[in-house]
Design a protein around this motif. Structure first.
Motif, PDB file in Angstrom:
ATOM      1  N   CYS A   1      10.424  -6.570  25.768  1.00 42.29           N
ATOM      2  CA  CYS A   1       9.484  -6.276  24.667  1.00 42.29           C
ATOM      3  C   CYS A   1      10.234  -6.247  23.335  1.00 42.29           C
ATOM      4  N   GLN A   2       9.572  -6.771  22.299  1.00 39.44           N
ATOM      5  CA  GLN A   2      10.218  -6.839  20.986  1.00 39.44           C
ATOM      6  C   GLN A   2      10.017  -5.575  20.162  1.00 39.44           C
ATOM      7  N   SER A   3       9.001  -4.778  20.494  1.00 39.35           N
ATOM      8  CA  SER A   3       8.841  -3.514  19.745  1.00 39.35           C
ATOM      9  C   SER A   3       8.365  -2.405  20.682  1.00 39.35           C
TER      10      SER A   3
ATOM     11  N   CYS B   1       5.312  -2.458  24.463  1.00 40.25           N
ATOM     12  CA  CYS B   1       4.166  -2.233  23.572  1.00 40.25           C
ATOM     13  C   CYS B   1       2.891  -2.898  24.082  1.00 40.25           C
ATOM     14  N   GLY B   2       3.034  -3.984  24.814  1.00 35.82           N
ATOM     15  CA  GLY B   2       1.848  -4.674  25.308  1.00 35.82           C
ATOM     16  C   GLY B   2       1.201  -5.586  24.271  1.00 35.82           C
ATOM     17  N   GLN B   3       1.728  -5.599  23.043  1.00 36.56           N
ATOM     18  CA  GLN B   3       1.086  -6.342  21.952  1.00 36.56           C
ATOM     19  C   GLN B   3       1.933  -7.507  21.439  1.00 36.56           C
ATOM     20  N   CYS B   4       3.240  -7.331  21.450  1.00 40.32           N
ATOM     21  CA  CYS B   4       4.107  -8.307  20.785  1.00 40.32           C
ATOM     22  C   CYS B   4       4.045  -9.669  21.499  1.00 40.32           C
TER      23      CYS B   4
ATOM     24  N   CYS C   1       5.463  -9.554  25.005  1.00 41.87           N
ATOM     25  CA  CYS C   1       4.564  -8.882  25.953  1.00 41.87           C
ATOM     26  C   CYS C   1       3.400  -9.793  26.334  1.00 41.87           C
TER      27      CYS C   1
HETATM   28 ZN   LIG Z   1       6.013  -5.731  23.397  1.00 43.30          ZN
END
Ligand SMILES: [Zn+2]
Length: 327
Positions: A51-53, A61-64, A67
């Protein structure tokens, strides 16, 4: 995104600390009984590593972008190895492909993560081939093997991995979680007992048509003992959707019959079938019950490999039919 199972919070935190400290071994072996969420833990950790953030909570994060790629199973630095369609084995060409990919540098410049699950189904050529990579791992690469039957892995593989032992969660934690997953009120204690305390296995039981099937199978199993039904036909029927489940049921019935026959006071796996199992156990020789239980254990182990599961089941049902009964 990957929700952490409550009973894995601690082990996850300790793995994550080692990852952020840079002390996480490059090869891990997550082992423990089926149905407790080993794979989910491995996925959560893998996702967090790429994950990047990452969130302050320690999860991905599930968003980047990373992810999203992982959720779509297209992240080029995450390698998931499992048996390919119609095969029960992880084959050498899959490992060769992996090694070739690992010889290139990471696409996103960070870590690369390999998840091999279930690891014990690597055939011996595949395992041998992986060995070299475990001995001389590429940098910034973490290989996670997940196995419910680590004893089936070559000792050479096991010894090169740091073992992460995962146990069945405490009953209270399992009950709480299962209760929350149930669409309706259900007998969570019964489901957990049938699943040897493994919450995800219990959850699968509650959702599938499995419980009525089990009722029918117990009736068939009783029938066989009194000379009704054809063991060969039954084996074919039972093995149709999945041979693992019937083998595990039989294992549970036999274990309970042994407990009842020997008057152990331990809790039964199948308390709802106590009367039927007691009746079946009376008049049977304890040693022969143990022999049959051993055969079922072998079958559970063997059916992970390419052996024909129906034949295994057939042999067990035939032996069960022909046990000498004193009444
Ligand atoms: Zn992420």
């Amino acid at each position: 995104m990957n929700q952490l199972l409550p009973w894995h919070t601690e082990v996850y935190a300790s793995l994550l600390t080692r990852f952020t400290d840079g002390t996480l071994p490059h090869a891990l072996l997550f082992n423990g009984p089926p149905g407790i969420g080993k794979h989910r833990l491995a996925e959560a950790l893998a996702t967090r590593m790429l994950c990047q953030s990452p969130e302050a909570s320690g999860l991905a994060c599930g968003q980047c972008h990373a992810c999203q790629l992982m959720a779509a199973a297209t992240h080029p630095d995450l390698f998931r190895l499992h048996p390919e369609e119609s095969s029960k084995l992880i084959r050498i060409d899959q490992i060769r492909q992996l090694i070739e990919n690992l010889s290139l540098s990471a696409h996103y410049g960070g870590y690369r993560v390999v998840l091999i699950q279930p690891a014990e189904v690597m055939n011996s050529a595949a395992a041998n081939s992986l060995l070299k990579t475990l001995e001389e791992p590429p940098s910034n690469t973490v290989i996670i093997l997940v196995s419910a039957q680590p004893a089936l892995l070559p000792a050479t593989i096991r010894s090169r991995c740091q073992q992460v032992r995962l146990a069945v969660p405490p009953q209270a934690a399992a009950r709480n979680w299962l209760q929350q997953q149930m669409p309706t009120e259900g007998d969570v204690d019964h489901l957990l007992a049938l699943s040897y305390g493994a919450p995800l296995a219990a959850c699968a039981l509650a959702q599938a048509e499995t419980l009525p099937q089990r009722q029918q199978m117990i009736a068939d199993w009783q029938g066989l003992a009194s000379g009704q039904g054809d063991p060969v036909k039954l084996a074919a029927n039972w093995a149709k959707p999945d041979a693992q489940m019937p083998l595990e049921w039989i294992y549970g019935w036999l274990s309970d019959m042994i407990r009842l026959r020997a008057s152990f006071s331990a809790r039964l796996i199948n308390p709802d079938a106590r009367a039927a199992l007691q009746k079946l156990a009376d008049g049977l020789d304890l040693k022969r019950l143990y022999d049959l239980l051993g055969r079922v254990e072998d079958a559970i182990r063997l059916q992970q490999s390419a052996v024909n599961s129906q034949t295994l089941l057939e042999g067990i049902l035939l032996q069960w039919c022909h046990l000498p009964r004193s009444h």
